[in-house]
Design an enzyme around this catalytic site. Structure first.
Site, PDB file in Angstrom:
ATOM      1  N   HIS A 225      70.024  74.258  50.274  1.00  0.00           N
ATOM      2  CA  HIS A 225      70.722  73.806  51.484  1.00  0.00           C
ATOM      3  C   HIS A 225      71.005  74.977  52.418  1.00  0.00           C
ATOM      4  O   HIS A 225      71.194  76.109  51.966  1.00  0.00           O
ATOM      5  CB  HIS A 225      72.065  73.165  51.118  1.00  0.00           C
ATOM      6  CG  HIS A 225      71.969  72.005  50.181  1.00  0.00           C
ATOM      7  ND1 HIS A 225      71.888  72.160  48.824  1.00  0.00           N
ATOM      8  CD2 HIS A 225      71.947  70.662  50.413  1.00  0.00           C
ATOM      9  CE1 HIS A 225      71.820  70.958  48.245  1.00  0.00           C
ATOM     10  NE2 HIS A 225      71.849  70.036  49.185  1.00  0.00           N
TER      11      HIS A 225
ATOM     12  N   SER B  10      71.264  64.703  45.073  1.00  0.00           N
ATOM     13  CA  SER B  10      72.447  64.809  44.204  1.00  0.00           C
ATOM     14  C   SER B  10      72.644  63.557  43.381  1.00  0.00           C
ATOM     15  O   SER B  10      72.742  62.454  43.919  1.00  0.00           O
ATOM     16  CB  SER B  10      73.713  64.984  45.049  1.00  0.00           C
ATOM     17  OG  SER B  10      73.762  66.251  45.605  1.00  0.00           O
TER      18      SER B  10
ATOM     19  N   ALA C 126      71.658  62.106  48.622  1.00  0.00           N
ATOM     20  CA  ALA C 126      72.916  61.381  48.680  1.00  0.00           C
ATOM     21  C   ALA C 126      73.455  61.592  50.097  1.00  0.00           C
ATOM     22  O   ALA C 126      73.393  62.709  50.609  1.00  0.00           O
ATOM     23  CB  ALA C 126      73.895  61.942  47.661  1.00  0.00           C
TER      24      ALA C 126
ATOM     25  N   ASN D 182      78.978  57.155  49.751  1.00  0.00           N
ATOM     26  CA  ASN D 182      80.389  57.065  50.160  1.00  0.00           C
ATOM     27  C   ASN D 182      80.418  56.706  51.631  1.00  0.00           C
ATOM     28  O   ASN D 182      79.464  57.004  52.367  1.00  0.00           O
ATOM     29  CB  ASN D 182      81.074  58.429  49.971  1.00  0.00           C
ATOM     30  CG  ASN D 182      80.342  59.537  50.710  1.00  0.00           C
ATOM     31  OD1 ASN D 182      79.307  60.026  50.239  1.00  0.00           O
ATOM     32  ND2 ASN D 182      80.833  59.904  51.870  1.00  0.00           N
TER      33      ASN D 182
ATOM     34  N   HIS E  43      72.516  69.347  40.830  1.00  0.00           N
ATOM     35  CA  HIS E  43      71.164  69.850  41.104  1.00  0.00           C
ATOM     36  C   HIS E  43      70.789  70.805  39.973  1.00  0.00           C
ATOM     37  O   HIS E  43      71.291  71.924  39.904  1.00  0.00           O
ATOM     38  CB  HIS E  43      71.122  70.595  42.434  1.00  0.00           C
ATOM     39  CG  HIS E  43      71.222  69.704  43.633  1.00  0.00           C
ATOM     40  ND1 HIS E  43      70.108  69.205  44.276  1.00  0.00           N
ATOM     41  CD2 HIS E  43      72.284  69.225  44.294  1.00  0.00           C
ATOM     42  CE1 HIS E  43      70.496  68.455  45.292  1.00  0.00           C
ATOM     43  NE2 HIS E  43      71.814  68.447  45.329  1.00  0.00           N
TER      44      HIS E  43
ATOM     45  N   HIS F  85      82.845  65.375  46.082  1.00  0.00           N
ATOM     46  CA  HIS F  85      81.494  65.410  45.504  1.00  0.00           C
ATOM     47  C   HIS F  85      81.426  64.580  44.214  1.00  0.00           C
ATOM     48  O   HIS F  85      80.378  64.025  43.888  1.00  0.00           O
ATOM     49  CB  HIS F  85      81.088  66.869  45.242  1.00  0.00           C
ATOM     50  CG  HIS F  85      79.640  67.054  44.888  1.00  0.00           C
ATOM     51  ND1 HIS F  85      78.604  66.652  45.724  1.00  0.00           N
ATOM     52  CD2 HIS F  85      79.025  67.588  43.804  1.00  0.00           C
ATOM     53  CE1 HIS F  85      77.441  66.929  45.149  1.00  0.00           C
ATOM     54  NE2 HIS F  85      77.671  67.505  43.980  1.00  0.00           N
TER      55      HIS F  85
ATOM     56  N   MET G 217      73.502  66.666  54.375  1.00  0.00           N
ATOM     57  CA  MET G 217      73.380  68.104  54.632  1.00  0.00           C
ATOM     58  C   MET G 217      72.031  68.654  54.200  1.00  0.00           C
ATOM     59  O   MET G 217      71.903  69.844  53.903  1.00  0.00           O
ATOM     60  CB  MET G 217      74.493  68.845  53.888  1.00  0.00           C
ATOM     61  CG  MET G 217      75.887  68.335  54.191  1.00  0.00           C
ATOM     62  SD  MET G 217      77.110  69.141  53.155  1.00  0.00           S
ATOM     63  CE  MET G 217      78.527  68.047  53.374  1.00  0.00           C
ATOM     64  N   SER G 218      71.019  67.813  54.148  1.00  0.00           N
ATOM     65  CA  SER G 218      69.708  68.271  53.644  1.00  0.00           C
ATOM     66  C   SER G 218      68.605  67.473  54.331  1.00  0.00           C
ATOM     67  O   SER G 218      68.800  66.951  55.422  1.00  0.00           O
ATOM     68  CB  SER G 218      69.651  68.037  52.122  1.00  0.00           C
ATOM     69  OG  SER G 218      69.705  66.654  51.827  1.00  0.00           O
TER      70      SER G 218
ATOM     71  N   TYR H 217      73.753  75.403  53.898  1.00  0.00           N
ATOM     72  CA  TYR H 217      75.117  75.893  53.659  1.00  0.00           C
ATOM     73  C   TYR H 217      75.219  76.814  52.437  1.00  0.00           C
ATOM     74  O   TYR H 217      76.234  77.473  52.231  1.00  0.00           O
ATOM     75  CB  TYR H 217      76.116  74.730  53.538  1.00  0.00           C
ATOM     76  CG  TYR H 217      75.941  73.824  52.344  1.00  0.00           C
ATOM     77  CD1 TYR H 217      76.309  74.230  51.066  1.00  0.00           C
ATOM     78  CD2 TYR H 217      75.431  72.546  52.494  1.00  0.00           C
ATOM     79  CE1 TYR H 217      76.153  73.402  49.970  1.00  0.00           C
ATOM     80  CE2 TYR H 217      75.260  71.707  51.403  1.00  0.00           C
ATOM     81  CZ  TYR H 217      75.625  72.140  50.153  1.00  0.00           C
ATOM     82  OH  TYR H 217      75.461  71.333  49.073  1.00  0.00           O
ATOM     83  N   GLU H 218      74.178  76.870  51.622  1.00  0.00           N
ATOM     84  CA  GLU H 218      74.172  77.834  50.513  1.00  0.00           C
ATOM     85  C   GLU H 218      73.735  79.223  50.989  1.00  0.00           C
ATOM     86  O   GLU H 218      73.645  80.148  50.185  1.00  0.00           O
ATOM     87  CB  GLU H 218      73.222  77.362  49.406  1.00  0.00           C
ATOM     88  CG  GLU H 218      73.671  76.090  48.707  1.00  0.00           C
ATOM     89  CD  GLU H 218      72.629  75.589  47.721  1.00  0.00           C
ATOM     90  OE1 GLU H 218      72.751  75.886  46.527  1.00  0.00           O
ATOM     91  OE2 GLU H 218      71.670  74.893  48.159  1.00  0.00           O
TER      92      GLU H 218
HETATM   93  N1  HPA Z   1      78.635  63.730  54.467  1.00  0.00           N
HETATM   94  C1  HPA Z   1      77.663  64.674  54.333  1.00  0.00           C
HETATM   95  N2  HPA Z   1      76.896  64.754  53.269  1.00  0.00           N
HETATM   96  C2  HPA Z   1      77.078  63.859  52.282  1.00  0.00           C
HETATM   97  C3  HPA Z   1      78.062  62.868  52.353  1.00  0.00           C
HETATM   98  C4  HPA Z   1      78.888  62.803  53.514  1.00  0.00           C
HETATM   99  O1  HPA Z   1      79.777  61.946  53.658  1.00  0.00           O
HETATM  100  N3  HPA Z   1      77.976  62.141  51.203  1.00  0.00           N
HETATM  101  C5  HPA Z   1      76.971  62.694  50.475  1.00  0.00           C
HETATM  102  N4  HPA Z   1      76.438  63.729  51.118  1.00  0.00           N
END
Ligand code: HPA
Length: 269
Positions: free
Chosen positions: A85, A32, A115, A230, A63, A242, A206-207, A87-88
């Site tokens: 992903h 991302s 990310a 973050n 993406h 996001h 998440m990937s 989750y998709e």
């Molecule tokens: N958690 C999960 N996935 C992420 C995060 C997060 O804080 N930041 C970027 N992708």
């Protein structure tokens, strides 16, 4: 592998190969907000995912959904802007489809980037982290708490050393740590993040893990890099979103690009 997936992989590879001017030696998945690296490739050839049989369209902002083949120096590199992903709604086969494509196209090394949230409180937003192990924090495969996995078929010492050396030469501080794979699509709760930290996690996302595992199973050399966009939930008293993830990864793109270019320089023949 045999069955429909393997046939679908062959069909995808044949369609992509028709469009490429050469076979890639190295392939990258761009996470991302990190997709702009693809714009630095010389002599780019673009293949939108919509033109590749059995490739879904990515649904996540940041993406794009295209392959870009080009050169870095004399090295042919294939980049995937956009990944799939869990989750998709994708299964693990689909998530790893780009990786199997890379392998069928002839890539020997994959660089998988993402990310991720920073779980390690000693680090800063915008830091880059070499993935040296993982936690499967999805609980998909077991209800027991995961232990850090430092499987040397994924995290080969020579691959880690190559990334460390590239960081040193470019003067980029490269953190090293354990990537926790969480299901999403929601960000984690503060309690989940405390738990991941206790289990040894440094970053959460998440990937990536299913892609790295698939690549190692195919015998590919794997390098995983997280952009810590973050602080993970609960570390600071601000809600995650996001947009912040994309803003930080865009801010770090230049350093990220230098690091990846240096790694590619070490993989060139
Ligand atoms: N958690 C999960 N996935 C992420 C995060 C997060 O804080 N930041 C970027 N992708």
């Amino acid at each position: 592998m045999t069955g429909p997936d393997s046939r679908h992989d062959q069909e995808a590879a044949a369609a992509v190969l028709e469009r490429l001017t050469e076979r890639p030696k190295v392939a990258l998945v761009l996470g991302s907000g990190l997709g702009e690296f693809a714009d630095t490739l010389a002599a780019p050839v673009r293949v939108p995912y919509g033109d590749i049989p059995h490739f879904p369209q990515p649904t996540v902002p940041g993406h794009v959904g295209e392959l870009v083949l080009g050169r870095v120096g004399n090295l042919p590199v294939l980049t995937a802007r956009g990944r799939f992903h869990y989750y998709e709604g994708h299964d693990l086969e689909t998530i790893a489809r780009p990786i199997r494509l890379f392998s069928l196209l002839g890539a020997k090394t994959v660089i998988i980037t993402n990310a991720a949230g920073c779980v390690n409180t000693g680090w800063s937003e915008g830091d880059l982290m070499l993935i040296t192990g993982h936690l499967d924090s999805t609980y998909l495969r077991s209800a027991d708490d995961p232990q850090p996995v430092r499987d040397e078929t994924i995290y080969r010492p020579e691959s880690l050393n190559l990334a460390r050396e590239a960081a040193r030469e470019t003067g980029i501080e490269l953190r090293e740590g354990i990537y926790a794979w969480a299901l999403g699509p929601s960000y984690e709760t503060p309690a989940e993040i405390r738990h991941i930290r206790r289990l040894g996690g440094d970053a959460v996302g998440m990937s990536t893990l299913p892609e790295m595992e698939a690549a190692a199973e195919l015998g590919l050399q794997v390098i995983g890099i997280s952009c810590l966009t973050n602080y993970a939930a609960g570390i600071r008293d601000v809600p995650l979103n996001h947009a912040e993830v994309l803003a930080t990864s865009r801010r770090v793109q230049a350093a990220f690009g230098r690091l990846v270019t240096a790694i590619l320089g070490k993989l060139a023949p």
